[in-house]
Design a protein around this motif. Sequence first.
Motif, mmCIF file in Angstrom:
data_model
loop_
_atom_site.group_PDB
_atom_site.id
_atom_site.type_symbol
_atom_site.label_atom_id
_atom_site.label_comp_id
_atom_site.label_asym_id
_atom_site.label_seq_id
_atom_site.Cartn_x
_atom_site.Cartn_y
_atom_site.Cartn_z
ATOM 1 N N UNK A 206 0.836 -1.190 0.000
ATOM 2 C CA UNK A 206 0.000 0.000 0.000
ATOM 3 C C UNK A 206 0.882 1.256 0.000
ATOM 4 N N UNK A 207 0.857 2.024 1.094
ATOM 5 C CA UNK A 207 1.618 3.268 1.141
ATOM 6 C C UNK A 207 2.957 3.136 1.867
ATOM 7 N N UNK A 208 3.377 1.901 2.122
ATOM 8 C CA UNK A 208 4.668 1.660 2.777
ATOM 9 C C UNK A 208 5.663 1.166 1.731
ATOM 10 N N UNK A 267 9.763 3.440 4.455
ATOM 11 C CA UNK A 267 9.174 4.769 4.511
ATOM 12 C C UNK A 267 7.675 4.655 4.265
ATOM 13 N N UNK A 268 6.894 5.395 5.034
ATOM 14 C CA UNK A 268 5.451 5.431 4.845
ATOM 15 C C UNK A 268 5.069 6.761 4.220
ATOM 16 N N UNK A 269 4.293 6.686 3.124
ATOM 17 C CA UNK A 269 3.907 7.874 2.374
ATOM 18 C C UNK A 269 2.425 8.174 2.572
ATOM 19 N N UNK A 270 1.998 9.364 2.151
ATOM 20 C CA UNK A 270 0.615 9.781 2.339
ATOM 21 C C UNK A 270 -0.347 9.045 1.411
ATOM 22 N N UNK A 271 0.165 8.426 0.355
ATOM 23 C CA UNK A 271 -0.655 7.651 -0.567
ATOM 24 C C UNK A 271 0.109 6.439 -1.044
ATOM 25 N N UNK A 272 -0.559 5.588 -1.800
ATOM 26 C CA UNK A 272 0.035 4.321 -2.218
ATOM 27 C C UNK A 272 1.250 4.514 -3.135
ATOM 28 N N UNK A 273 2.183 3.579 -3.019
ATOM 29 C CA UNK A 273 3.366 3.500 -3.890
ATOM 30 C C UNK A 273 3.416 2.058 -4.408
ATOM 31 N N UNK A 274 2.651 1.749 -5.455
ATOM 32 C CA UNK A 274 2.439 0.352 -5.866
ATOM 33 C C UNK A 274 3.699 -0.338 -6.383
ATOM 34 N N UNK A 275 3.826 -1.600 -6.060
ATOM 35 C CA UNK A 275 4.921 -2.419 -6.607
ATOM 36 C C UNK A 275 4.834 -2.432 -8.128
#
Length: 384
Positions: A206-208, A267-275
């Motif tokens: 998800x966003x991690x 790192x955790x972001x405010x929105x998703x960072x998809x694989x």
Amino acid sequence: MRLQRFSLARSDLSKLKVGATRPATELVLYFGSRAGITSEKPFARLKTAFPDATIVGCSTGGQIRADELIDDDIEVVAISFESTRIGLASEVLASVEESLGCGRRIGERLKGADLAGILVLADGLNVNGGDLVAGITGVVGPEVPLIGGLADGADFVETLVGADCAPRSRLVAAIGFYGDAVRFGHGSAGGWDVFGSWRTITRSRKNVLFQLDGEPALDLYERYLGDEAKGLPGTGLRFPLQVMDPENPDRKIIRTILSMDRDQRSLTFAGDVPEGWQARLMRGVFDRLVLGARDAAHQAKCGTVVEDSSGERLALLVSCIGRRVLMGQRISEEIAASLAELGEDFAPFGFYSYGEISPQADSRTCELHNQTMTITTIVETAAV
């Protein structure tokens, strides 16, 4: 559409309590610091002044009043519509994993044949904004614009939202606008410079973000940021991450760091960072950030039908707290650039956020953005 803009000062509010002279108000929006909206109890005071209105607000990293950035007062706009109906849906999340489902449930409560747009305000730390937006859009359809942003807390501890209630954490508020009269114009732009090469997100949830090109994400940030890395996650606001869907290269989104895990090197972001998506680091340049704000205003203004509008016109400005952190005292320049482009036709009102919600400039897909200035113009067309 009629607007009353004011700061939540006793002298201002007392003048608005004279019901016989005040036009009917359907919607009241307020923005203020977390300390301010906790101590000043804006909901109770505004409900006394506007007993029949829907009252919604959130904590911010600064409020935009005309051409000023305000920290010490709560800024308010009271809106009276001629032909537009509104509806409120809100929900408290037990965990961030509920964000998608929350969005779907809100979408179900607001959907309708004449739904023209949705304004969303959400907790900035306990909600996955990308999932929330996807959930709403999946129900109401991609043609319904979503606007708004994530509440800011200034210190990554707590963010607050109120939806016809006293502001609290973990709350999502969404206002639906209904009818043919209300019209929205949209603009969203960043102005950040990219540096380094595109890297593949090889491990995320998800966003991690765990890995880029097989390397721990925190390792990469520490190497690029050097001494700045000692101040993470705060200094991460100055170095956002741009992510891109390789199957849709026009879909480029900026993500801001919210927290980190030194043990996991994540790192955790405010929105998703998809694989599987591509990512590269960014950094700010003052002049380009100002030009980005002007570009957002230009997009919004060009998408607005002014000639047929009735009454006053609102410009909702939502900018990222990361831009304020980087620009410092020069942050007034991006507000001034936006207003110069909008001209005198629009009444400006807004806040600094942990994330901005708006249609994406190229793809027109509604997204959660970070590190952008997003501007939405709201007008009503004249009755025929």
